[in-house]
Structure formats: structure tokens, C-alpha cells
Write a protein that holds these residues in place. Structure first.
Motif, PDB file in Angstrom:
ATOM      1  N   GLU A  11       0.776  -1.186  -0.136  1.00  0.00           N
ATOM      2  CA  GLU A  11       0.076   0.006  -0.200  1.00  0.00           C
ATOM      3  C   GLU A  11       0.899   1.474   0.046  1.00  0.00           C
ATOM      4  O   GLU A  11       0.742   1.689  -0.790  1.00  0.00           O
ATOM      5  CB  GLU A  11      -0.817   0.096   1.407  1.00  0.00           C
ATOM      6  N   ILE A  12       1.883   1.053   0.723  1.00  0.00           N
ATOM      7  CA  ILE A  12       2.623   2.291   0.884  1.00  0.00           C
ATOM      8  C   ILE A  12       3.193   2.533  -0.581  1.00  0.00           C
ATOM      9  O   ILE A  12       3.787   3.324  -1.323  1.00  0.00           O
ATOM     10  CB  ILE A  12       4.120   2.324   2.209  1.00  0.00           C
ATOM     11  N   GLN A  13       4.153   0.955  -1.189  1.00  0.00           N
ATOM     12  CA  GLN A  13       4.944   1.285  -2.229  1.00  0.00           C
ATOM     13  C   GLN A  13       3.915   2.468  -3.610  1.00  0.00           C
ATOM     14  O   GLN A  13       4.434   2.821  -4.263  1.00  0.00           O
ATOM     15  CB  GLN A  13       4.850  -0.137  -3.478  1.00  0.00           C
ATOM     16  N   ALA A  14       2.124   1.837  -3.632  1.00  0.00           N
ATOM     17  CA  ALA A  14       0.904   2.501  -4.429  1.00  0.00           C
ATOM     18  C   ALA A  14       0.799   3.780  -4.560  1.00  0.00           C
ATOM     19  O   ALA A  14       0.487   4.236  -5.157  1.00  0.00           O
ATOM     20  CB  ALA A  14      -0.093   1.792  -4.150  1.00  0.00           C
ATOM     21  N   ALA A  15       1.535   4.454  -3.012  1.00  0.00           N
ATOM     22  CA  ALA A  15       1.451   5.894  -2.895  1.00  0.00           C
ATOM     23  C   ALA A  15       2.038   6.447  -3.606  1.00  0.00           C
ATOM     24  O   ALA A  15       2.963   6.858  -4.427  1.00  0.00           O
ATOM     25  CB  ALA A  15       1.432   6.615  -1.653  1.00  0.00           C
ATOM     26  N   ASP A  16       1.014   7.745  -3.945  1.00  0.00           N
ATOM     27  CA  ASP A  16       2.238   9.192  -5.537  1.00  0.00           C
ATOM     28  C   ASP A  16       3.497   9.383  -4.593  1.00  0.00           C
ATOM     29  O   ASP A  16       2.361  10.440  -3.404  1.00  0.00           O
ATOM     30  CB  ASP A  16       0.980   9.322  -5.651  1.00  0.00           C
ATOM     31  N   LYS A  17       4.225   9.364  -4.521  1.00  0.00           N
ATOM     32  CA  LYS A  17       4.949   9.989  -3.509  1.00  0.00           C
ATOM     33  C   LYS A  17       5.023  11.508  -3.410  1.00  0.00           C
ATOM     34  O   LYS A  17       5.287  12.499  -2.289  1.00  0.00           O
ATOM     35  CB  LYS A  17       6.219   9.328  -2.985  1.00  0.00           C
ATOM     36  N   LYS A  18       5.022  11.702  -5.017  1.00  0.00           N
ATOM     37  CA  LYS A  18       5.743  13.033  -5.295  1.00  0.00           C
ATOM     38  C   LYS A  18       4.064  14.172  -4.459  1.00  0.00           C
ATOM     39  O   LYS A  18       4.327  15.517  -4.521  1.00  0.00           O
ATOM     40  CB  LYS A  18       5.304  13.402  -6.154  1.00  0.00           C
ATOM     41  N   LYS A  19       3.210  13.067  -3.954  1.00  0.00           N
ATOM     42  CA  LYS A  19       1.754  14.292  -3.491  1.00  0.00           C
ATOM     43  C   LYS A  19       1.155  13.653  -2.393  1.00  0.00           C
ATOM     44  O   LYS A  19       0.262  13.760  -1.772  1.00  0.00           O
ATOM     45  CB  LYS A  19       0.815  13.950  -4.201  1.00  0.00           C
ATOM     46  N   SER A  20       2.113  13.224  -1.499  1.00  0.00           N
ATOM     47  CA  SER A  20       2.242  12.972  -0.067  1.00  0.00           C
ATOM     48  C   SER A  20       3.021  13.386   0.646  1.00  0.00           C
ATOM     49  O   SER A  20       4.000  13.922  -0.042  1.00  0.00           O
ATOM     50  CB  SER A  20       2.776  11.052   0.198  1.00  0.00           C
ATOM     51  N   ILE A  21       2.574  13.881   1.830  1.00  0.00           N
ATOM     52  CA  ILE A  21       3.410  14.250   3.358  1.00  0.00           C
ATOM     53  C   ILE A  21       3.388  13.377   4.035  1.00  0.00           C
ATOM     54  O   ILE A  21       2.541  12.656   4.840  1.00  0.00           O
ATOM     55  CB  ILE A  21       2.434  15.954   3.453  1.00  0.00           C
ATOM     56  N   VAL A  22       4.466  12.752   4.429  1.00  0.00           N
ATOM     57  CA  VAL A  22       4.473  12.454   5.953  1.00  0.00           C
ATOM     58  C   VAL A  22       4.572  13.180   6.855  1.00  0.00           C
ATOM     59  O   VAL A  22       5.991  14.224   7.068  1.00  0.00           O
ATOM     60  CB  VAL A  22       5.842  10.972   5.672  1.00  0.00           C
ATOM     61  N   PHE A  23       4.592  13.390   8.452  1.00  0.00           N
ATOM     62  CA  PHE A  23       4.133  14.065   9.286  1.00  0.00           C
ATOM     63  C   PHE A  23       5.555  12.615  10.539  1.00  0.00           C
ATOM     64  O   PHE A  23       4.655  11.631  10.479  1.00  0.00           O
ATOM     65  CB  PHE A  23       3.054  14.506  10.257  1.00  0.00           C
ATOM     66  N   GLN A  41      12.693   8.264   3.799  1.00  0.00           N
ATOM     67  CA  GLN A  41      13.379   8.634   2.692  1.00  0.00           C
ATOM     68  C   GLN A  41      13.668   7.472   1.413  1.00  0.00           C
ATOM     69  O   GLN A  41      13.199   7.855  -0.287  1.00  0.00           O
ATOM     70  CB  GLN A  41      14.727   9.012   2.405  1.00  0.00           C
ATOM     71  N   CYS A  42      13.739   6.177   1.741  1.00  0.00           N
ATOM     72  CA  CYS A  42      14.161   5.266   1.299  1.00  0.00           C
ATOM     73  C   CYS A  42      12.875   4.617   0.770  1.00  0.00           C
ATOM     74  O   CYS A  42      12.471   3.858  -0.063  1.00  0.00           O
ATOM     75  CB  CYS A  42      15.419   4.471   2.052  1.00  0.00           C
ATOM     76  N   MET A  43      11.892   5.254   1.739  1.00  0.00           N
ATOM     77  CA  MET A  43      10.324   3.970   1.044  1.00  0.00           C
ATOM     78  C   MET A  43       9.453   5.476  -0.048  1.00  0.00           C
ATOM     79  O   MET A  43       8.843   4.771  -1.565  1.00  0.00           O
ATOM     80  CB  MET A  43       9.463   4.803   1.908  1.00  0.00           C
ATOM     81  N   GLY A  44      10.630   6.628  -0.587  1.00  0.00           N
ATOM     82  CA  GLY A  44      10.200   7.317  -2.513  1.00  0.00           C
ATOM     83  C   GLY A  44      10.186   8.993  -1.314  1.00  0.00           C
ATOM     84  O   GLY A  44       9.072   9.085  -2.525  1.00  0.00           O
ATOM     85  N   PHE A  45       9.452   8.744   0.174  1.00  0.00           N
ATOM     86  CA  PHE A  45       8.626  10.627  -0.294  1.00  0.00           C
ATOM     87  C   PHE A  45       9.782  11.566   0.260  1.00  0.00           C
ATOM     88  O   PHE A  45      10.190  11.570   0.277  1.00  0.00           O
ATOM     89  CB  PHE A  45       8.216   9.938   1.539  1.00  0.00           C
ATOM     90  N   TRP A  46       8.672  12.108  -1.113  1.00  0.00           N
ATOM     91  CA  TRP A  46       9.544  14.116  -1.670  1.00  0.00           C
ATOM     92  C   TRP A  46       9.516  15.015  -0.014  1.00  0.00           C
ATOM     93  O   TRP A  46      10.160  15.799  -0.474  1.00  0.00           O
ATOM     94  CB  TRP A  46       9.010  14.435  -2.962  1.00  0.00           C
ATOM     95  N   HIS A  47       8.085  14.323   0.484  1.00  0.00           N
ATOM     96  CA  HIS A  47       8.097  15.445   1.395  1.00  0.00           C
ATOM     97  C   HIS A  47       7.588  15.014   2.831  1.00  0.00           C
ATOM     98  O   HIS A  47       7.270  14.485   3.366  1.00  0.00           O
ATOM     99  CB  HIS A  47       6.341  16.625   0.845  1.00  0.00           C
ATOM    100  N   ILE A  48       8.649  15.370   3.967  1.00  0.00           N
ATOM    101  CA  ILE A  48       8.673  14.581   5.451  1.00  0.00           C
ATOM    102  C   ILE A  48       9.105  15.944   5.949  1.00  0.00           C
ATOM    103  O   ILE A  48       9.657  16.537   5.911  1.00  0.00           O
ATOM    104  CB  ILE A  48      10.230  14.114   4.795  1.00  0.00           C
TER     105      ILE A  48
END
Length: 285
Positions: free
Chosen positions: A11-23, A103-110
Motif C-alpha cells: 500500500e505504501i509502495q502504491a502511494a503517489d510520493k510526489k503528492k504525499s506528506i509524511v509527518f 526517504q528510502c520509501m520514496g517520499f519527497w515531503h517529510i
């Protein structure tokens, strides 16, 4: 908003990382006087994060994710009874591990919500952010140091006037007591209006022994007796609005720098804590 820890890796892999924010919330388990729980900073960080996530999803069309808060933080006053603190070095190392994993999951906005204002904690977190970004590209942002320094959305005139009249409220005083009254009144113990005020100057706050003297037998610095739920709502709303402003700017990578460069990071003596150890107070036998 979704709890990242309750998702599967697919499910995490399928998330759109460029449009996601992780807090990511990082703050201590730490004494907060006679009237507030040890988890005060964590409770505030979670509340501010979720408030910001709700607004950001509407404003940006982004999807927000969060993790359970991490009770890891550095502090200049370690030995007051009831606190669980880490060294600056360990705080930085753990933060690096958390951030690089995301970061290694591919998220752009942490976004790191370091909801503990002690300069030692803010510097340790910023150093971790700088390391993570240097290794894996710009994707991590920690705005709380600057928000605590007054950078952000201008508070309401009533709150601004009250802060000027009752300043130097550094720890478990009217600011944090008000904040928790707004979050959940059950967190605040009865009798807080009978607690005495404790005063200290800005200059003396850099000296550990003077902080301990000001905390005395109560463990607070400020005036918890002045706290109200109304002030708490104004404080919390202002913090949420400032976080939203900071994160929105970082999301667009435009004019976010004023939030991301902690002013006190440049003061080299404050980095000496990386060489120090945590002092702990034992229960008297």
C-alpha cells in the motif's frame, strides 16, 4: 490522513510520493510540573500535526501520512526527576535512521514536528535533517525551531498582547497548560491555579543550574495559574496555521527557507552538547 504504520508495504509502495506528506513527531517523555503529564510535548506535537494535516489535504490536494510519535529528544536540563532524555548525539542518530528509512520509501515531503523547544533538541534534529538531505536529496524539513522562535503566522492581537505582558513562560507555565486545556482538559491536573509563578530571564535560561533553581520543587518556569482554555485555542490554532504555512511553502519548494534554518543552530557553543552525557536523578533511598 493515514497512519503509515497500519499500512502494508504494498500500500505504501502504491502511494503517489510526489503528492504525499509524511509527518514525524519527535519529543520527550519529560516532567512538566505538578499539573501536566510527562507526554505534554508529544501530545502537542500530535495535535498540531493532525490539525495541520487536515488543512493541508484540503489546500494542496495532497495525501498526508503520519507515524506513531517517537519519544526521543535531547534536553539541556536532564536530571529533573521523571524525565527520559537522550543525548544530542543519540537523538540525532535515531532521527537520521527514521528519516532515511522514510526517504528510502520514496517520499519527497517529510516533515519533522520537533515539539520540544529546547535548543539542544532542535539542533540535534536539524543536524539529522541536514545529513538525511545531503545523503538522499532534499526531502526533509523541520520547521518547529523557527516557529518556536516566533517565525510564522502572526498571532491574534489578544494573544500577542498577553505574551508581551506575561513573557518568559518557558516550561509548563500558562502556555503549555493553556494548550493542553484546549486539547483535552482531563490532561491538566486540578490545583494548577494555586501554583506559584517562577521567573527567569532570557539570559539565565542558557545556564542549567539557574534553570534548575527556577524550577525549584515544582518543575515549571512561568505562570501555570494564568492558563485558560481560550488562550490554549489561540495558541494551538496559531501553531497549526504556522505549520501549514511552512509545509505548504516546502511542498512547493518556494520561500520555505525562513522556517528551515534554525537561528540558534549557528551558535557553536550550543553544539557542545553533542559531547555531553545525560544526567539522571535517582530516587532517594
Amino acid at each position: 490522513m493515514k497512519d503509515l504504520s497500519l499500512m502494508t508495504w504494498k500500500e505504501i509502495q502504491a502511494a503517489d510520493k510526489k503528492k504525499s506528506i509524511v509527518f514525524v513527531v519527535m519529543a520527550p517523555i519529560e516532567e512538566h510540573g505538578w499539573c501536566l503529564p510527562l507526554a505534554t510535548d508529544l501530545l502537542e506535537g500530535v495535535y498540531w500535526s493532525k490539525g495541520a494535516m487536515q488543512k493541508l489535504e484540503q489546500r494542496l490536494g495532497a495525501e498526508c501520512f503520519y507515524l506513531p510519535p517517537f519519544p526521543v529528544a535531547a534536553a539541556s536540563v536532564n536530571e529533573f526527576y521523571g524525565s527520559i532524555h537522550f543525548s544530542m548525539k543519540d537523538t540525532c542518530r535515531i532521527a537520521c535512521g527514521i528519516l532515511e528509512s522514510i526517504q528510502c520509501m520514496g517520499f519527497w515531503h517529510i516533515v519533522v514536528i520537533a515539539s520540544h523547544a529546547d535548543p539542544q533538541h532542535q539542533i540535534a534534529i536539524e543536524k539529522a535533517v541536514r545529513k538525511a538531505n545531503a545523503r538522499n536529496g532534499l526531502s526533509v524539513f523541520a520547521p518547529m525551531g523557527q516557529i518556536f522562535m516566533g517565525v510564522g503566522v502572526k498571532p491574534l492581537a489578544q494573544l500577542e498582547a498577553f505574551e508581551k505582558e506575561h513573557g518568559n513562560d518557558y516550561h509548563a507555565g500558562w502556555i503549555e497548560t493553556s494548550s493542553l486545556l484546549d486539547i483535552d482538559e482531563q490532561y491538566v491536573r486540578e490545583g494548577f491555579r494555586e501554583l506559584p509563578s517562577s521567573r527567569i530571564t532570557d539570559r539565565d535560561m542558557i545556564f542549567r543550574k539557574k534553570q534548575l533553581e527556577a524550577m525549584g520543587e515544582y518543575g515549571h518556569i512561568g505562570s501555570p495559574d494564568l492558563a485558560t482554555k481560550e488562550l490554549g485555542k489561540q495558541l494551538n490554532d496559531n501553531c497549526i496555521d504556522s505549520i501549514c504555512d511552512a509545509v505548504e511553502k516546502f511542498y512547493h519548494r518556494s520561500e520555505y527557507e525562513k522556517y528551515g534554518e534554525y537561528t540558534l543552530y549557528k551558535i557553536l557553543p550550543l553544539h557542545i552538547g553533542f559531547l555531553g552525557k545525560v544526567r539522571r536523578r535517582k530516587v532517594a533511598k
